[in-house]
Design a protein around this motif. Structure first.
Motif, PDB file in Angstrom:
ATOM      1  N   ASP A  80     -44.440  24.481  -7.846  1.00 54.86           N
ATOM      2  CA  ASP A  80     -43.450  23.567  -8.408  1.00 54.86           C
ATOM      3  C   ASP A  80     -44.174  22.764  -9.493  1.00 54.86           C
ATOM      4  O   ASP A  80     -44.984  21.888  -9.184  1.00 54.86           O
ATOM      5  CB  ASP A  80     -42.928  22.659  -7.281  1.00 54.86           C
ATOM      6  CG  ASP A  80     -41.985  21.594  -7.805  1.00 54.86           C
ATOM      7  OD1 ASP A  80     -41.796  21.501  -9.043  1.00 54.86           O
ATOM      8  OD2 ASP A  80     -41.446  20.845  -6.971  1.00 54.86           O
ATOM      9  N   LEU A  81     -43.904  23.077 -10.735  1.00 53.29           N
ATOM     10  CA  LEU A  81     -44.679  22.472 -11.822  1.00 53.29           C
ATOM     11  C   LEU A  81     -44.355  20.988 -12.012  1.00 53.29           C
ATOM     12  O   LEU A  81     -45.090  20.263 -12.668  1.00 53.29           O
ATOM     13  CB  LEU A  81     -44.497  23.260 -13.125  1.00 53.29           C
ATOM     14  CG  LEU A  81     -45.023  24.703 -13.076  1.00 53.29           C
ATOM     15  CD1 LEU A  81     -44.849  25.392 -14.416  1.00 53.29           C
ATOM     16  CD2 LEU A  81     -46.490  24.768 -12.648  1.00 53.29           C
ATOM     17  N   GLY A  82     -43.265  20.536 -11.410  1.00 53.97           N
ATOM     18  CA  GLY A  82     -42.974  19.105 -11.399  1.00 53.97           C
ATOM     19  C   GLY A  82     -43.963  18.349 -10.521  1.00 53.97           C
ATOM     20  O   GLY A  82     -44.086  17.128 -10.616  1.00 53.97           O
ATOM     21  N   ARG A  83     -44.634  19.096  -9.645  1.00 53.62           N
ATOM     22  CA  ARG A  83     -45.622  18.494  -8.739  1.00 53.62           C
ATOM     23  C   ARG A  83     -46.965  19.202  -8.908  1.00 53.62           C
ATOM     24  O   ARG A  83     -47.687  19.444  -7.953  1.00 53.62           O
ATOM     25  CB  ARG A  83     -45.141  18.635  -7.286  1.00 53.62           C
ATOM     26  CG  ARG A  83     -43.803  17.980  -7.010  1.00 53.62           C
ATOM     27  CD  ARG A  83     -43.264  18.342  -5.623  1.00 53.62           C
ATOM     28  NE  ARG A  83     -44.231  18.125  -4.568  1.00 53.62           N
ATOM     29  CZ  ARG A  83     -44.772  19.080  -3.813  1.00 53.62           C
ATOM     30  NH1 ARG A  83     -44.450  20.344  -4.002  1.00 53.62           N
ATOM     31  NH2 ARG A  83     -45.626  18.785  -2.865  1.00 53.62           N
ATOM     32  N   PHE A  84     -47.242  19.526 -10.144  1.00 59.50           N
ATOM     33  CA  PHE A  84     -48.432  20.299 -10.524  1.00 59.50           C
ATOM     34  C   PHE A  84     -49.701  19.855  -9.774  1.00 59.50           C
ATOM     35  O   PHE A  84     -50.344  20.638  -9.086  1.00 59.50           O
ATOM     36  CB  PHE A  84     -48.613  20.112 -12.032  1.00 59.50           C
ATOM     37  CG  PHE A  84     -49.476  21.121 -12.701  1.00 59.50           C
ATOM     38  CD1 PHE A  84     -48.993  22.376 -13.008  1.00 59.50           C
ATOM     39  CD2 PHE A  84     -50.790  20.818 -13.037  1.00 59.50           C
ATOM     40  CE1 PHE A  84     -49.795  23.317 -13.642  1.00 59.50           C
ATOM     41  CE2 PHE A  84     -51.600  21.738 -13.669  1.00 59.50           C
ATOM     42  CZ  PHE A  84     -51.091  22.994 -13.973  1.00 59.50           C
ATOM     43  N   LYS A  85     -50.002  18.573  -9.906  1.00 58.08           N
ATOM     44  CA  LYS A  85     -51.242  18.050  -9.346  1.00 58.08           C
ATOM     45  C   LYS A  85     -51.268  18.178  -7.814  1.00 58.08           C
ATOM     46  O   LYS A  85     -52.267  18.621  -7.234  1.00 58.08           O
ATOM     47  CB  LYS A  85     -51.350  16.571  -9.739  1.00 58.08           C
ATOM     48  CG  LYS A  85     -52.716  16.024  -9.729  1.00 58.08           C
ATOM     49  CD  LYS A  85     -52.727  14.630 -10.328  1.00 58.08           C
ATOM     50  CE  LYS A  85     -54.040  13.953  -9.999  1.00 58.08           C
ATOM     51  NZ  LYS A  85     -54.104  12.604 -10.587  1.00 58.08           N
ATOM     52  N   GLU A  86     -50.154  17.803  -7.176  1.00 55.96           N
ATOM     53  CA  GLU A  86     -50.100  17.887  -5.711  1.00 55.96           C
ATOM     54  C   GLU A  86     -50.212  19.337  -5.244  1.00 55.96           C
ATOM     55  O   GLU A  86     -50.903  19.626  -4.263  1.00 55.96           O
ATOM     56  CB  GLU A  86     -48.776  17.336  -5.156  1.00 55.96           C
ATOM     57  CG  GLU A  86     -48.573  15.857  -5.356  1.00 55.96           C
ATOM     58  CD  GLU A  86     -47.596  15.579  -6.480  1.00 55.96           C
ATOM     59  OE1 GLU A  86     -47.953  15.906  -7.654  1.00 55.96           O
ATOM     60  OE2 GLU A  86     -46.505  15.064  -6.219  1.00 55.96           O
ATOM     61  N   GLU A  87     -49.532  20.230  -5.943  1.00 56.10           N
ATOM     62  CA  GLU A  87     -49.564  21.645  -5.544  1.00 56.10           C
ATOM     63  C   GLU A  87     -50.999  22.174  -5.576  1.00 56.10           C
ATOM     64  O   GLU A  87     -51.434  22.875  -4.658  1.00 56.10           O
ATOM     65  CB  GLU A  87     -48.683  22.489  -6.471  1.00 56.10           C
ATOM     66  CG  GLU A  87     -47.191  22.167  -6.404  1.00 56.10           C
ATOM     67  CD  GLU A  87     -46.474  22.883  -5.276  1.00 56.10           C
ATOM     68  OE1 GLU A  87     -46.703  22.520  -4.110  1.00 56.10           O
ATOM     69  OE2 GLU A  87     -45.670  23.789  -5.575  1.00 56.10           O
TER      70      GLU A  87
END
Ligand code: DX5
Ligand code: ZN
Length: 223
Positions: A15-22
């Motif tokens: 989910d690139l909206g949550r890039f860092k978390e992913e």
């Protein structure tokens, strides 16, 4: 069997909206590599990431960046991707009329070099270069999209790829990509693969960390 299992979640399914978390989740979950699918809208219909995204991944994760180039004229990107922090560049033999020169150039830049084949492409296209490869990727779907169905006929090809690498005395890793999930991973592990790209299976799982562990365990079970 002393093969080490490597799990390489594919950024395409994150989910690139949550890039860092992913990226943090898969790193904490014990992923070995991050697989970055570079598509140019020419060799394959889809269009995805370039050097800027590789550079961002490099900043956000310590995982080695396994860059899979589904592009025509891949050599155009070697320098910028190396500078951006790619660790491994894999190119399609269908786009590489001078595969030896291209592989050598990737190595010259200090990166690991891989070659990959569409499901319909013969393994003979890599026989002469097998000893020079750091990685051979056998596509288990036709490249271009995530979340496609694994092609069962590729299992035999993985087994023949294993034989080809062994016969050449090659130390190349044998990677598979496309439709790798709990239902399919054991077949390709048993056939001789050691490195497993998993997009949808990991990032669409309720618990991606547990999924990485489950995929790894399924290989160990069959060892
Ligand atoms: C397909 C890509 C794959 C893709 C795999 O063209 O090369 O790396 O992201 O995705 P899944 O695991 O969902 O089939
Ligand atoms: Zn890929």
């Amino acid at each position: 069997m002393s093969r080490t299992v490597r799990i390489a979640p594919s950024l395409l399914a994150a989910d690139l909206g949550r890039f860092k978390e992913e990226l943090a989740i898969i790193e904490e979950g014990g992923a070995d590599w991050l697989h970055v699918d570079v598509m140019d809208g020419v060799f394959v219909p889809n269009l995805t990431f370039g050097a800027k995204v590789i550079e961002t991944c490099r900043r956000l994760t310590k995982l080695p960046l396994d860059c899979h180039l589904m592009v025509v004229e891949p050599e155009k990107y070697f320098d910028s991707f190396a500078k951006a922090g790619a660790d491994l560049i894999t190119i399609h033999v269908e786009t590489a009329p001078h595969l030896h020169r291209q592989v050598m150039r990737i190595k010259e830049l200090g990166l690991k070099a891989g070659a990959t084949l569409n499901p319909s492409t013969s393994l003979e296209t890599v026989r002469e270069i097998a000893a020079d490869l750091d990685l051979l990727l056998v596509m288990t779907v036709n490249p271009g999209y995530g979340a496609q169905k694994f092609i069962p006929a590729t299992v035999g090809k993985v087994a023949r790829a294993r034989q080809l690498l062994d016969a050449a005395g090659s130390h190349a890793l044998l990677e598979v990509d496309g439709g790798i999930a709990r239902e399919t991973i054991q077949s390709v592990w048993r056939a001789g693969a050691d490195t497993f790209v998993a997009g949808n299976a990991v990032f669409s799982a309720k618990d991606p960390k547990a999924e990485i562990a489950a995929l790894r365990a399924l290989c160990a079970e069959q060892a």
